[in-house]
Design a protein around this motif. Sequence first.
Motif, mmCIF file in Angstrom:
data_model
loop_
_atom_site.group_PDB
_atom_site.id
_atom_site.type_symbol
_atom_site.label_atom_id
_atom_site.label_comp_id
_atom_site.label_asym_id
_atom_site.label_seq_id
_atom_site.Cartn_x
_atom_site.Cartn_y
_atom_site.Cartn_z
ATOM 1 N N ALA A 72 146.617 31.101 43.763
ATOM 2 C CA ALA A 72 146.828 29.717 44.193
ATOM 3 C C ALA A 72 148.307 29.447 44.457
ATOM 4 O O ALA A 72 148.679 28.878 45.484
ATOM 5 C CB ALA A 72 146.290 28.754 43.141
ATOM 6 N N LYS A 73 149.150 29.899 43.545
ATOM 7 C CA LYS A 73 150.592 29.686 43.734
ATOM 8 C C LYS A 73 151.077 30.421 44.978
ATOM 9 O O LYS A 73 151.892 29.902 45.750
ATOM 10 C CB LYS A 73 151.363 30.204 42.517
ATOM 11 C CG LYS A 73 151.328 29.307 41.306
ATOM 12 C CD LYS A 73 152.196 29.982 40.256
ATOM 13 C CE LYS A 73 152.398 29.152 39.023
ATOM 14 N NZ LYS A 73 153.228 29.890 38.052
ATOM 15 N N GLY A 74 150.594 31.652 45.140
ATOM 16 C CA GLY A 74 150.978 32.440 46.315
ATOM 17 C C GLY A 74 150.539 31.749 47.591
ATOM 18 O O GLY A 74 151.291 31.642 48.559
ATOM 19 N N ALA A 75 149.306 31.237 47.562
ATOM 20 C CA ALA A 75 148.764 30.578 48.753
ATOM 21 C C ALA A 75 149.602 29.345 49.106
ATOM 22 O O ALA A 75 149.951 29.122 50.263
ATOM 23 C CB ALA A 75 147.314 30.178 48.507
ATOM 24 N N PHE A 76 149.951 28.560 48.087
ATOM 25 C CA PHE A 76 150.737 27.355 48.349
ATOM 26 C C PHE A 76 152.135 27.705 48.851
ATOM 27 O O PHE A 76 152.662 27.057 49.748
ATOM 28 C CB PHE A 76 150.798 26.470 47.098
ATOM 29 C CG PHE A 76 149.504 25.721 46.822
ATOM 30 C CD1 PHE A 76 148.519 25.629 47.789
ATOM 31 C CD2 PHE A 76 149.293 25.092 45.604
ATOM 32 C CE1 PHE A 76 147.334 24.934 47.553
ATOM 33 C CE2 PHE A 76 148.120 24.388 45.349
ATOM 34 C CZ PHE A 76 147.136 24.313 46.327
ATOM 35 N N SER B 133 152.489 22.230 35.018
ATOM 36 C CA SER B 133 152.640 23.397 34.146
ATOM 37 C C SER B 133 151.563 24.436 34.435
ATOM 38 O O SER B 133 150.472 24.106 34.907
ATOM 39 C CB SER B 133 152.539 22.965 32.677
ATOM 40 O OG SER B 133 151.184 22.680 32.354
ATOM 41 N N ASP B 134 151.888 25.690 34.157
ATOM 42 C CA ASP B 134 150.915 26.773 34.358
ATOM 43 C C ASP B 134 149.676 26.550 33.496
ATOM 44 O O ASP B 134 148.553 26.794 33.925
ATOM 45 C CB ASP B 134 151.524 28.134 34.000
ATOM 46 C CG ASP B 134 152.433 28.643 35.108
ATOM 47 O OD1 ASP B 134 152.546 27.953 36.152
ATOM 48 O OD2 ASP B 134 153.033 29.723 34.937
ATOM 49 N N GLU B 135 149.896 26.097 32.273
ATOM 50 C CA GLU B 135 148.763 25.910 31.358
ATOM 51 C C GLU B 135 147.771 24.870 31.900
ATOM 52 O O GLU B 135 146.563 25.049 31.837
ATOM 53 C CB GLU B 135 149.260 25.491 29.961
ATOM 54 C CG GLU B 135 149.879 26.628 29.163
ATOM 55 C CD GLU B 135 149.026 27.904 29.162
ATOM 56 O OE1 GLU B 135 147.835 27.805 28.831
ATOM 57 O OE2 GLU B 135 149.551 28.989 29.510
ATOM 58 N N PHE B 136 148.315 23.771 32.421
ATOM 59 C CA PHE B 136 147.478 22.703 32.972
ATOM 60 C C PHE B 136 146.703 23.229 34.185
ATOM 61 O O PHE B 136 145.512 22.974 34.350
ATOM 62 C CB PHE B 136 148.358 21.515 33.350
ATOM 63 C CG PHE B 136 147.610 20.241 33.644
ATOM 64 C CD1 PHE B 136 146.584 19.807 32.824
ATOM 65 C CD2 PHE B 136 147.951 19.465 34.743
ATOM 66 C CE1 PHE B 136 145.900 18.622 33.095
ATOM 67 C CE2 PHE B 136 147.275 18.283 35.022
ATOM 68 C CZ PHE B 136 146.250 17.866 34.200
ATOM 69 N N MET B 137 147.407 23.974 35.002
ATOM 70 C CA MET B 137 146.783 24.521 36.212
ATOM 71 C C MET B 137 145.690 25.523 35.843
ATOM 72 O O MET B 137 144.643 25.587 36.492
ATOM 73 C CB MET B 137 147.870 25.177 37.047
ATOM 74 C CG MET B 137 147.503 25.360 38.491
ATOM 75 S SD MET B 137 147.084 23.796 39.292
ATOM 76 C CE MET B 137 146.780 24.404 40.936
ATOM 77 N N LYS B 138 145.942 26.294 34.786
ATOM 78 C CA LYS B 138 144.925 27.279 34.383
ATOM 79 C C LYS B 138 143.664 26.565 33.875
ATOM 80 O O LYS B 138 142.546 26.992 34.135
ATOM 81 C CB LYS B 138 145.478 28.220 33.307
ATOM 82 C CG LYS B 138 146.106 29.456 33.910
ATOM 83 C CD LYS B 138 146.347 30.532 32.876
ATOM 84 C CE LYS B 138 147.639 30.286 32.152
ATOM 85 N NZ LYS B 138 147.937 31.357 31.184
ATOM 86 N N LEU B 139 143.884 25.462 33.151
ATOM 87 C CA LEU B 139 142.736 24.683 32.685
ATOM 88 C C LEU B 139 141.948 24.163 33.895
ATOM 89 O O LEU B 139 140.711 24.187 33.923
ATOM 90 C CB LEU B 139 143.216 23.517 31.804
ATOM 91 C CG LEU B 139 142.144 22.543 31.314
ATOM 92 C CD1 LEU B 139 141.122 23.235 30.434
ATOM 93 C CD2 LEU B 139 142.780 21.368 30.559
ATOM 94 N N ALA B 140 142.692 23.710 34.907
ATOM 95 C CA ALA B 140 142.037 23.210 36.123
ATOM 96 C C ALA B 140 141.241 24.323 36.798
ATOM 97 O O ALA B 140 140.100 24.128 37.233
ATOM 98 C CB ALA B 140 143.077 22.641 37.086
#
Lengths: 279, 513
Positions: free
Chosen positions: B446-450, B203-210
């Motif tokens: 990060a999403k763009g890079a992946f 999820s975006d929220e989890f990734m943002k926390l990371a």
Amino acid sequence: MSFAPINKIIDFSTVDGPGCRTSIFVQACNIHCLYCHNPETQKLCFNCGKCVDFCPAGALSFGEGHKVVWDEEKCERCDTCINVCPSKASPKVKALSAEEVMGRIEKNLPFVRGITVSGGECSLYPDFLEELFMLAKKQGLTTLLDSNGMVDFESLSDLMNVVDGVMLDIKSWDSDVYQRLTGFDNVIVKKNLSYLSRIDKIEELRIVYVPGYVDAERCLEGIKETIGEKVESTRLKLITFRHNGVRSPLSNHPSPSPEEMSALKDYALKLDFKNIVIR
Amino acid sequence: MTDAEKTYIKRNTVNEQTIYDALTSTKRTYEQKVLDLAHCAENQLNVIPLDERTIYYFSTGAINDLFEGHAPYRPRYVMVDFERFMKQGSKFLRINPPKTFDEAIFALMSLYHHIPSITNFPVYLGNLDYLLDPFIGELSDEEVKTKTRLFLNFLDRTIDDSFCHANIGPKETRMGRLLLETEAELDNVVPNLTIKYNSQETSDEFMKLAIMTSLKCSNPALCNDDVNKDYYEGGYGVSSCYNILPIRGGAYTLTRVTLTRLADETSDVESFINDVLPECLSCVAKYENERIKFFVEKSGFLESSFLVKEGLIDKDRFVPMFGVTGLAECVNSLLKDKGLQYGRDSEADDLGNRIMDKIQEVVSSFHAEYTPLTNYHFMLHAQVGLDSDKGITSGVRIPVGDEPESFADHLRHSARYHKYFPAGVGDIFPIASNVTQNPDALLDVAKGAFSAGVHYMSFYSADTDLVRITGYLVKRSEMAKYFEGQAVVQQTTALGAENYKTNKLQNRKVRME
């Protein structure tokens, strides 16, 4: 094909709206705020050439038709040109077409989610904006304007169709205060606030707080009177005045303290604003 | 034998003085000395046959076995199947399958102590969120965080080496969130954390926390799960400095070709690609195969280890990592007459691709001993470097100072070379600290890079105390102590401090300013 004088493009901006965005700064503004921290974006160069004499890198010269030409390669970015300019302009501005700007933006895909046009004042170039935003939309990008709201958006309906939101700088409420701050009247700003709220295109409302110069509390009340319960869902950015870059009687004026900013936030909360950012 | 080769052999021979120096050092802790002395003992053996060309390439520095020792008696990296351990416990350690959070942590702490690796410490601690989440039960967030804090601090204070890694994700769990929140409070260098990001599952929220956590304490790094998940049947983990390796197995060994040094052999591009490179690569393969054979056939590890007996590792799930480093200087050296630069000029980057294509083709033609999981192939790995590397840029990265102006160009450049490395590759980017006000922005990047093909990346805030060296973390404050000649608890502080200074890492281009 429409052109606009472009002062700067920031490829990956984190402070001009949600997510990562490419920000485009146009040159020239229709008002002159005392607290403007990049006053060199206010006017267009009239080719007096004072900067040509002063440039230590030899990056400025007179070209065809006695126009000042900027050599980007030679430029050492010392900003001497900006400091000696008698007219709050910059020789480092390029007239670019919407296609040319889009070409630059495309290099930032897929890393940005949208674009924001700021300034100077973006709404001085509605045809350029409309073309640029149509191109951006084709790439799935969101489109934001960062504006002082001094041009009537309702009269620019073709542009508004391709704008996702406006970050509107309210500045102050009382027209005398606004006049003293910017040199102009704010009737159109209030009309835009009402119009943008009606069509749900307020991305963010901004107030730069300078105690003694800005009627910030009255401004919050005015916003509440205009947009009603939408204050709850509207993002409000309260910006701490800082004198960096300022060239006006405010150039040595102190910043409001964190306590003053926080008191202003509390007042906004009382008026039912819920999404408040202090910067 | 040339003088250089003789010098090389001499330098690698253990004598009384080497042992005495190790034993009497004032810069090493007691534990570090014990390790050094063990290395001295191992290195007195001469059990890996070396042919003349291999010795030659060792002497020039074109081949480097990263101080793995002369007689491999443990795998380089061990990736224990912790999930299985949590279900079955361990007869050997007399540990029952845990039923509570405390028992789960106790079980893991006990097992970690017994996991060998090249660093003598575990390099992989498991997917901690998935392992612990089932045991949270009725515990409050605060209770879980208190226990987790003690657990993480125990790891940091007892695993004296930053080449140690735990994983999180790709799915969001309560434990995952609490682990990140606790991590953000601690400023520890051990363990390193990696979050596996899957475009469908995370999820975006989890990734943002990371991401917010990584701007606070330089952890976790971000792994592109979409591209990394299919390299090994049966699952992978991320260990040490960005190694993508099979769970319930690991890496036998890692030797690298240092392209920077290999390019000294010739200035002719064609002869480099067609003659020099294949010969050196075949020396690496032969050397690694000899090491694998000694480990499997002679070392006694697989026969004696309870990890094997209890099915926590499986001899058929180990792979040899084939390291590559210094592509940048190699390209720049081959094109020095034209003055072209890797990372800046398209002709240089094209040559980079030609060299990597050739490496991929040649290495995939070699037979790797005892490696059924990859159908007896070596796995390419972009090796991140050694403290002694001077002027050798990690893996396929762009040298510090040569980075392109545009972050987008830099990320696209990474993507262009990451695809060659199933066994791990990564880039490191210092990020302007004001991004904390807008974590969505870094999420977009990060999403763009992946989606552009970057396999693995890590961020750190440009003004944090914790700084990434090549993959591992070191504290600036600890480096300062090291430079003053004090003993420091982490082995990697010494490595990192030298690397930081030599390779001018403070000049890495800060992004998103």
